[in-house]
Each structure stands twice: as C-alpha cells, then as structure tokens.
Scaffold this active site. Structure first.
Site, PDB file in Angstrom:
ATOM      1  N   TRP A 115       0.823  -1.215   0.000  1.00 41.71           N
ATOM      2  CA  TRP A 115       0.000   0.000   0.000  1.00 41.71           C
ATOM      3  C   TRP A 115       0.853   1.259   0.000  1.00 41.71           C
ATOM      4  CZ3 TRP A 115      -0.381   4.235   3.189  1.00 41.71           C
ATOM      5  CH2 TRP A 115      -1.437   5.111   2.920  1.00 41.71           C
ATOM      6  N   TYR A 174       1.140   3.919  -3.047  1.00 45.41           N
ATOM      7  CA  TYR A 174       0.706   5.289  -2.769  1.00 45.41           C
ATOM      8  C   TYR A 174       1.813   6.279  -3.130  1.00 45.41           C
ATOM      9  CZ  TYR A 174      -1.121   9.292  -0.117  1.00 45.41           C
ATOM     10  OH  TYR A 174      -1.583  10.528   0.252  1.00 45.41           O
ATOM     11  N   ASP A 178      -5.995  -0.665  -0.555  1.00 41.24           N
ATOM     12  CA  ASP A 178      -6.494   0.545   0.096  1.00 41.24           C
ATOM     13  C   ASP A 178      -7.946   0.376   0.532  1.00 41.24           C
ATOM     14  OD1 ASP A 178      -6.195   3.628   0.488  1.00 41.24           O
ATOM     15  OD2 ASP A 178      -8.066   3.363  -0.614  1.00 41.24           O
TER      16      ASP A 178
END
Length: 483
Positions: A418, A422, A438
């Site tokens: 994640w 990101y 997410d």
C-alpha cells in the site's frame, strides 16, 4: 512519437488546448514559433513548420513568440517507458538538473546508460539534452525578465548561466533582443516576492484537488484556504540552502495558476515551479484519461492525481498514515516539522516551519521521534527510510525506475504494497499506480479482496492512479487508510 503535421495544423486552426505543449508551430515568414493556442492570426499551412519541443524549434532558427510565450506551455504525462524516461529527463533539466549535475550523473540516478538516455531523449524532443537545457535556460531567463524585477545579473544566475556575458551573448544571438528590452513590457514587480503563471490543459477540478491536499496538509508547513494553496519551502541549489514560502491560486477564466514565491527563492525558481507542476499534476491530459476510464470519470472529468512537492516529505507522511486516519497522520507530521524542521517567518498565519530533510531525520534519535507520539515500529521505518533517501539509495521523484523503486521501498522495514503504491502515485508521478489493498478503493468497488480489485482495475490501464482518485471521490470523505 510525432503527431501528424496535418493534425497539428487542424489543432492550430482550432486553437485546441488539448495540444498545448504537445507541439510548437514555427512560421517561416516571421521566424517566430508559437504554441497551438496562440491568439495571433493563423498562418497559411505552407508557411508552418511543426516541432516536438521549443528546443527543436530554436535549433531550427526560430525565436519564441512574445504573445503566447512558449515558456508557459503545460508539460506532459506519459506511461510509455521510453517516453517517461525522456520526459523525466526533460523535467529534471527544466528544474536545473544539468546546472548541478553532469548528464552521466543524471543517467545513473535514473538507472540507465548515458548513451540510452541521449538516444531516447533525442527521439522524443528532436535535440540533445544539452541543447534542450540551453533553450530552457534562455526561456526561463525570458520569463524572469518579463515577469519579475530581478536585476539582469540575478536573472542570469537564477536561470543557470555561470556568466552574465555568456547569457547576454546567447540571448542576443537567439532572440535578436537585448535582455533589457523585455523590461519595457508591463510587469508586476514586488521587492519581497516573485509572480509567475503555470498553464494546464482544461478541465482542472481545482476545488477537489485543494480539498485532497487540504485534508493532508502538515501543520506549520502547508495550508489551504479560500481556494489558495500555501506552503513553506526548503531546498538546496548549487550547494546553497534556500528557504522561503509560496502561494498558488487559479487565474479566473483562464487555464492558468498564479504562483507567488518569496524573493528568497529566486535562485531556485525552475525547481520550485517544476515541483508545483508535479504537485498539481499540470502535465495531465484529461481527454486521454477520460476515454480510458469511461463512466468512472464522467462525474469529475477534471480530477487530477496530486503529486508531492517533496518525495521524502510525502513518504514520511505516508508511513505515519498507516492504519490511522488522515487527520491523525497530519497531527504527527506536524509534530515532526515543529520538532525537527527550521522555524521560518512568513506573511501567512500558520506557516511557521520548513519540513526537515532526510539527513536531519536520519540523524535524529529514536527517543526524539518517539516523544512525538510515533510508535516504535513507525520510528524505525522512518529512520531507515530517511537514511536510504539521504544516502541516495532511494530516489522518490518522477523519472526514477518505478519497478526498482517499488522493490527498494518494500525491502525497507514497515513499508508494504500500500505505502509503495501510494508513493508511486504521488512521489514518483506514476499514472498507473494502484494501491489495491487501500480501504477506500475496496469500499468503492464493493470488494474485500485486493486481488479482485486488481483484476477489475485492468480495464483502466495505463491510468489506474486516476481511477483511484475517482474511486476515492465516490466516497463522501475520500479518505484512504494504510495497510
């Protein structure tokens, strides 16, 4: 990848903003080159010559138009590997990347050979990186002369010229003007600030972009209010530490953002403007994104993927945000800035500190970070991340090899898929990043399995990062949570 000349002329005739910055048109009879949105009378087709870059037009013997100002053309976003490399090199050059570093060092930073970099760049822009850099320095100088009251000596240095004599000679040779002649044009000049404009291809959903950034603003460092984005700045230029502030607001009725910088950042203008272009995703091509995303993008066609003004700062914020709310992460990031950043006087209430650089954070003790309320595992993750960035083992900026950077990130303690995805979205500017685990993405898709989310997202390649923004927007608060 060149656009057909007939298509270019049609875009010029229509003054189609989608092609602004995609090509430049030179007029044989005047010796001037323009953007396709230039308000001047459209020339005859047989008098037009089309170029993939401003540098290629100048290499062909043409000088920039004083009306449409080619130096204000928006940038590009690309997903093709070769084009991404070329445009990443161009972005680094635009930000003064060849002022402080040789081309070989830039190639090494991007993980390619010097030869491959030169060949790829030439195929995309029609000139060598060195020729491109010279044109960009001249265009920046033209911009500073037109838009600011900086002395000519300061303009030459800020644009990356080591000699005022060399700058004057090149300016006269290329543009057939004395630098001082541009000072006769109306300008807005302030002793304590510098004003600029940044162009984009409409539509741009400015309010939603600001809402996203405002929710994640670091106290003391960033602020969003009344449609204006403000922040403090700390960076190094040619070995000199520069600190200051900036403010960005839209220009009513025009596809432009107005930028105000403190005069203390004059030596770093190209880098600051380049970072702002990334932060607000001004190189986006909304039409291409909308075509691929289809119904998902219909409600908000101008939605952008917010970048990062500073990759390390974004990485610290992302690590702090794992498994907690956005608001809680911002609180912790504000404490880091207050404890480790440098105090800075600004004209804006609430902007009080610069964010600490990677070296400062890496040298801080675990106890110091722990006293800020950061749990032990996050402290370790932030310290190792900071050391990797400070030593140059990890580059969190557009142009860095995506797969290699993702692997390096996930090899660090406390950073999983994640966080890596990101940061690929925001710090690396990778338009196909997709944080499948997410919370907001899964909720918007009505899925519980990241694997199933990835499968459904295949239809949105190569613009999955934009799909993520639309999925978040489909939720009322659009908040993402960590792994």
């Amino acid at each position: 990848m060149w656009i057909n000349d007939d298509v270019c002329y049609q875009a010029l005739t229509a003054r189609d903003a989608r092609f602004d910055g995609q090509f430049f048109v030179a007029v044989v009879t005047t010796g001037v080159y323009c953007r396709p949105v230039c308000p001047a009378r459209v020339p005859r087709r047989d008098n037009c010559r089309f170029f993939p870059s401003a540098a290629a037009a100048e290499a062909g013997g043409y000088r920039p138009c004083l009306r449409c100002r080619p130096e204000l053309a928006p940038g590009h976003a690309s997903v093709d590997a070769r084009r991404r490399l070329a445009r990443a090199v161009a972005a680094r050059i635009d930000e003064g990347g060849l002022t402080d570093n040789h081309l070989g060092a830039l190639a090494a930073e991007l993980g390619v050979s010097d030869r491959h970099l030169r060949r790829t760049f030439g195929d995309e822009f029609g000139v060598s990186p060195v020729a491109y850099a010279q044109t960009q320095r001249l265009l920046l100088a033209k911009r500073l002369l037109t838009d600011t009251g900086l002395p000519v000596t300061e303009v030459a240095l800020a644009a990356g010229f080591g000699s005022v004599r060399r700058f004057n000679a090149l300016f006269r040779q290329r543009y057939r003007l004395q630098p001082s002649q541009l000072r006769r044009l109306p300008t807005s000049r302030h002793q304590d600030s510098l004003d600029f404009q940044l162009a984009y291809r409409p539509p741009l959903d400015w309010l939603r972009l600001l809402a996203f950034l405002g929710q994640r603003a670091i106290a003391g460092v960033e602020a969003v209010d009344d449609g204006v984005s403000r922040r403090t700045v700390a960076l190094s230029r040619q070995g000199q530490a520069l600190r200051g502030w900036l403010a960005v607001r839209p220009v009513p009725g025009r596809p432009l953002l107005a930028v105000t910088l403190s005069a203390s950042l004059a030596r770093a203008v190209p880098e600051v403007l380049g970072r702002l272009q990334r932060l607000f995703d001004l190189g986006c091509q909304p039409q291409e994104v909308s075509v691929r995303l289809g119904e998902l993008a219909e409600a908000h066609p101008g939605l952008r993927v917010p970048g990062a003004f500073d990759g390390f700062e974004a990485a610290v914020r992302a690590v702090l945000g794992q498994q907690i709310t956005v608001r809680a992460a911002c609180t912790l990031a504000g404490r880091v800035a207050a404890a480790l950043g440098e105090p800075l006087a600004t004209p804006f209430a609430g902007l009080t500190h610069t964010f600490p650089d990677a070296e400062r954070v890496a040298e801080s003790s675990a106890d110091t970070l722990g006293e800020l309320g950061i749990i032990r595992t996050r402290v370790k993750a932030i310290q190792v991340l900071a050391r990797a960035c400070a030593d140059g083992d990890l580059v969190l900026a557009p142009g860095a090899a995506v797969e290699d950077t993702l692997a390096r990130l996930q090899a660090l303690p406390g950073i999983g898929d994640w966080t890596a995805q990101y940061l690929a979205m925001r710090a690396l500017g990778w338009p196909d990043a997709f944080p499948a685990a997410d919370y907001g993405v899964l909720k918007a898709l009505g899925e519980t399995s990241p694997a199933r989310a990835r499968e459904r997202a295949e239809a949105w390649r190569p613009w999955r990062a934009y799909a993520v923004m639309h999925l978040w927007q489909s939720l009322e608060k659009g908040e993402e949570k960590g792994e």
